[in-house]
Scaffold this motif. Structure first.
Motif: not given
Length: 177
Positions: A30-32, A59-60, A69-73
């Motif tokens: 997921l991006n910001g 997010f940061s 980006v962030v993963t599900y975890e």
């Protein structure tokens, strides 16, 4: 069993927001921009407790240093960070469950998307049967566009003048003699 079903709905919501607006996205990261949209659409961002700035800071904080980006975890960790701030009167576990309930089963909304107008003026202006002149030639009887044929006069390189009636008869006339 109920908790695993809830986690599946959370994962589904994560994937839907992850692919929103990006044709190349796989749904695993997921991006910001989509994180901020998720928070706004799921009503995590409210005027009093959680602002868009808080969302960006979290997010940061949860993403990897060199990643965008962030993963599900990491997404779940971000929700855990925001939960106590969003639900101040609840315990940490209750706040986290309330946060999951806000996100579960949600999809990105398309606010501000232009809809097709159905007014009489638009119908009158787009009715191809009423077109005249050169515009009439651009559409067939059903109203479907003819493409290049309707826009340009295509030249035939046969050697004859455009309105000549006996085009293509020269060979038969010369063979008889």
């Amino acid at each position: 069993m109920a908790e695993s079903l809830d986690m599946e709905e959370l994962l589904t919501a994560f994937r839907k927001f992850a692919v929103h607006g990006d044709t190349k996205a796989t749904g695993k990261e997921l991006n910001g921009k989509n994180w901020a949209k998720l928070c706004k659409d799921c009503k995590i961002v409210d005027v009093k407790n959680v602002t868009s700035t808080d969302v960006d800071i979290v997010f940061s904080k949860v993403k990897q240093k060199s990643s965008r980006v962030v993963t599900y975890e990491e997404f779940r960790r971000a929700l855990e960070e925001l939960a106590p701030k969003r639900f101040k009167g609840q315990s940490k576990d209750e706040a986290l469950q309330s946060m999951f309930k806000l996100v579960e089963g949600r999809e990105p909304t398309n606010v501000g998307v232009t809809k097709v107008s159905k007014t009489a003026a638009v119908d009158r202006l787009t009715d191809t049967a009423r077109y005249t002149g050169s515009h009439k030639e651009r559409f067939d009887e059903t109203g479907k566009g003819r493409g290049r044929e309707g826009r340009e006069e295509i030249v035939e390189n046969t050697g004859y003048v455009g309105a000549y009636r006996n085009a293509g008869t020269y060979d038969t006339k010369t063979k008889d003699k």
